[in-house]
Design a protein around this motif. Structure first.
Motif, PDB file in Angstrom:
ATOM      1  N   GLY A 163      33.576 -15.948  45.190  1.00 39.23           N
ATOM      2  CA  GLY A 163      33.632 -16.756  46.404  1.00 39.23           C
ATOM      3  C   GLY A 163      32.900 -16.166  47.585  1.00 39.23           C
ATOM      4  O   GLY A 163      33.072 -16.608  48.723  1.00 39.23           O
ATOM      5  N   LEU A 164      32.049 -15.155  47.340  1.00 36.82           N
ATOM      6  CA  LEU A 164      31.259 -14.549  48.404  1.00 36.82           C
ATOM      7  C   LEU A 164      30.146 -15.494  48.857  1.00 36.82           C
ATOM      8  O   LEU A 164      29.790 -16.435  48.149  1.00 36.82           O
ATOM      9  CB  LEU A 164      30.651 -13.238  47.911  1.00 36.82           C
ATOM     10  N   GLN A 165      29.588 -15.220  50.022  1.00 40.64           N
ATOM     11  CA  GLN A 165      28.433 -15.958  50.503  1.00 40.64           C
ATOM     12  C   GLN A 165      27.190 -15.121  50.279  1.00 40.64           C
ATOM     13  O   GLN A 165      27.090 -13.988  50.753  1.00 40.64           O
ATOM     14  CB  GLN A 165      28.570 -16.280  51.989  1.00 40.64           C
ATOM     15  N   ALA A 166      26.216 -15.653  49.550  1.00 44.44           N
ATOM     16  CA  ALA A 166      24.965 -14.947  49.299  1.00 44.44           C
ATOM     17  C   ALA A 166      24.037 -15.087  50.496  1.00 44.44           C
ATOM     18  O   ALA A 166      23.936 -16.160  51.099  1.00 44.44           O
ATOM     19  CB  ALA A 166      24.296 -15.486  48.044  1.00 44.44           C
ATOM     20  N   VAL A 167      23.367 -13.991  50.837  1.00 47.65           N
ATOM     21  CA  VAL A 167      22.426 -13.969  51.953  1.00 47.65           C
ATOM     22  C   VAL A 167      21.098 -13.429  51.440  1.00 47.65           C
ATOM     23  O   VAL A 167      21.055 -12.373  50.810  1.00 47.65           O
ATOM     24  CB  VAL A 167      22.944 -13.083  53.107  1.00 47.65           C
ATOM     25  N   GLU A 168      20.016 -14.154  51.690  1.00 47.07           N
ATOM     26  CA  GLU A 168      18.700 -13.723  51.230  1.00 47.07           C
ATOM     27  C   GLU A 168      18.246 -12.476  51.989  1.00 47.07           C
ATOM     28  O   GLU A 168      18.339 -12.405  53.202  1.00 47.07           O
ATOM     29  CB  GLU A 168      17.673 -14.844  51.439  1.00 47.07           C
ATOM     30  N   ARG A 169      17.753 -11.503  51.276  1.00 48.69           N
ATOM     31  CA  ARG A 169      17.201 -10.288  51.872  1.00 48.69           C
ATOM     32  C   ARG A 169      15.874  -9.921  51.211  1.00 48.69           C
ATOM     33  O   ARG A 169      15.569  -8.758  51.001  1.00 48.69           O
ATOM     34  CB  ARG A 169      18.193  -9.123  51.724  1.00 48.69           C
ATOM     35  N   GLY A 170      15.073 -10.898  50.799  1.00 53.07           N
ATOM     36  CA  GLY A 170      13.804 -10.622  50.152  1.00 53.07           C
ATOM     37  C   GLY A 170      13.914 -10.644  48.644  1.00 53.07           C
ATOM     38  O   GLY A 170      14.959 -10.989  48.073  1.00 53.07           O
ATOM     39  N   ASN A 171      12.839 -10.224  47.967  1.00 50.26           N
ATOM     40  CA  ASN A 171      12.781 -10.312  46.514  1.00 50.26           C
ATOM     41  C   ASN A 171      13.564  -9.231  45.793  1.00 50.26           C
ATOM     42  O   ASN A 171      13.909  -9.395  44.623  1.00 50.26           O
ATOM     43  CB  ASN A 171      11.316 -10.253  46.046  1.00 50.26           C
TER      44      ASN A 171
END
Length: 331
Positions: A28-36
């Protein structure tokens, strides 16, 4: 106590997409983009709590322990150096990547990378869970707890207690040696299990609702081999939880109902009833070891061992066998 709580944790893995699906769809975590090469997860108002880094080797890990401010960070660095621990004042580039104001790094006797920091960044946008949950219990209790396997407990315990200032919560010696340590009101933010080898055992995240845990358990059971430890309740911190195998070589414990203690008055004790009141069947153990653990649980049940009733959820408060409507009404 210089350390306030476990602020963040990071793990090396090339399986970013598997981690994304696991972190959002099950935990149930929220994913956050941090690049490739890097995937971050939110679990509250902070910009990140858990980091998965492709650039780190599989099995590599780090743990960020929070302090109050710059003066506390400097004092901790001086204390570590006085104890003969090598300390690195990390550059601002790494602090920015960790989403904190400043940090130092050092290693424990088993080689685990530890970081101490202050000034965690708060996100302007609300936390958006990966699935419908009520949220995670963090705040002054920190991210949750980390459990490490160790070759030898003694030097590790000396380091964490005498140098870093952790308090011993309790410990067990049978059927294995495990020691549990606190830095705040959470029963333990760190535990060490003596197995003869150094490694990562599990990371615990605590949810606000038992139903959140039960529904995660349902999700986990749809995947063959995902459940590593069945639903159960622990004897010491009273956590009702199960353990799911991550895409890496450790587990995440999804729990609810963890115990709070008063660090100022807490007295550690040896636990004699095993790690769990009921459940928590460790599916990877050999049959004979599972039988020993089951016997401990049956003995606890026969003796009437129970966790104190103290549950708060939604608008109900149940404490010490009484039930009262709790919707802004006291008394």
């Amino acid at each position: 106590m210089a350390l306030l709580g476990l602020g963040y944790a990071g793990f090396g893995s090339a399986d970013l997409e598997d981690w994304r699906q696991f972190g959002t769809g099950l935990v149930g975590l929220q994913a956050v983009e941090r690049g490739n090469s890097l995937l971050a997860f939110r679990m509250d108002d902070r910009k990140q709590r858990i980091v998965i880094d492709r650039a780190m080797g599989e099995g590599a890990r780090f743990f960020g322990w929070e302090v109050a401010d710059g003066a506390a960070l400097d004092a901790l660095a001086a204390r570590l150096e006085k104890a003969g621990v090598s300390v690195v004042a990390e550059p601002q580039m790494l602090a920015d990547a960790r989403r904190v104001r400043s940090l130092i790094s050092f290693h424990d006797p088993a080689g685990n990378r530890l970081e101490a920091f202050y000034g965690a960044e708060i996100d302007e946008t609300p936390f958006l869970p990966g699935r419908s949950i009520s949220g995670f219990r963090t705040g002054p209790l920190g991210l949750g707890h980390a459990v490490l396997t160790v070759e030898n407990i003694e030097p590790m315990m000396e380091f964490y207690v005498d140098v870093l200032g952790f308090g011993l919560s309790d410990y067990i010696t049978k059927p294995f040696r495990a020691y549990f340590f606190h830095v705040n009101a959470r029963h333990h933010s760190l535990a060490l299990i003596e197995t003869g080898r150094n490694g990562m055992h599990h990371l615990m995240v605590e949810l606000f609702s038992l139903d959140d845990v039960g529904q995660a358990y349902d999700v986990a059971q749809t995947e063959e081999g995902r459940v590593s430890v069945t639903l159960g309740r622990h004897t010491n911190d009273f956590m009702t939880s199960f353990y799911a195998k991550t895409p890496s070589s450790f587990m995440i414990e999804c729990g609810w109902g963890g115990r709070e203690i008063d660090p100022a008055t807490w007295q550690p004790v040896e636990m004699h009833d095993g790690p769990s009141l009921w459940g928590h069947e460790r599916v990877w153990l050999p049959a004979e070891d599972r039988a020993v653990a089951r016997e401990l649980r049956l003995r606890a049940a026969a003796s009437g061992l129970r966790a104190p009733v103290q549950v708060m959820e939604g608008n109900y408060k149940l404490m010490s066998g009484t039930c009262a409507w709790w919707d802004g009404v006291k008394g």
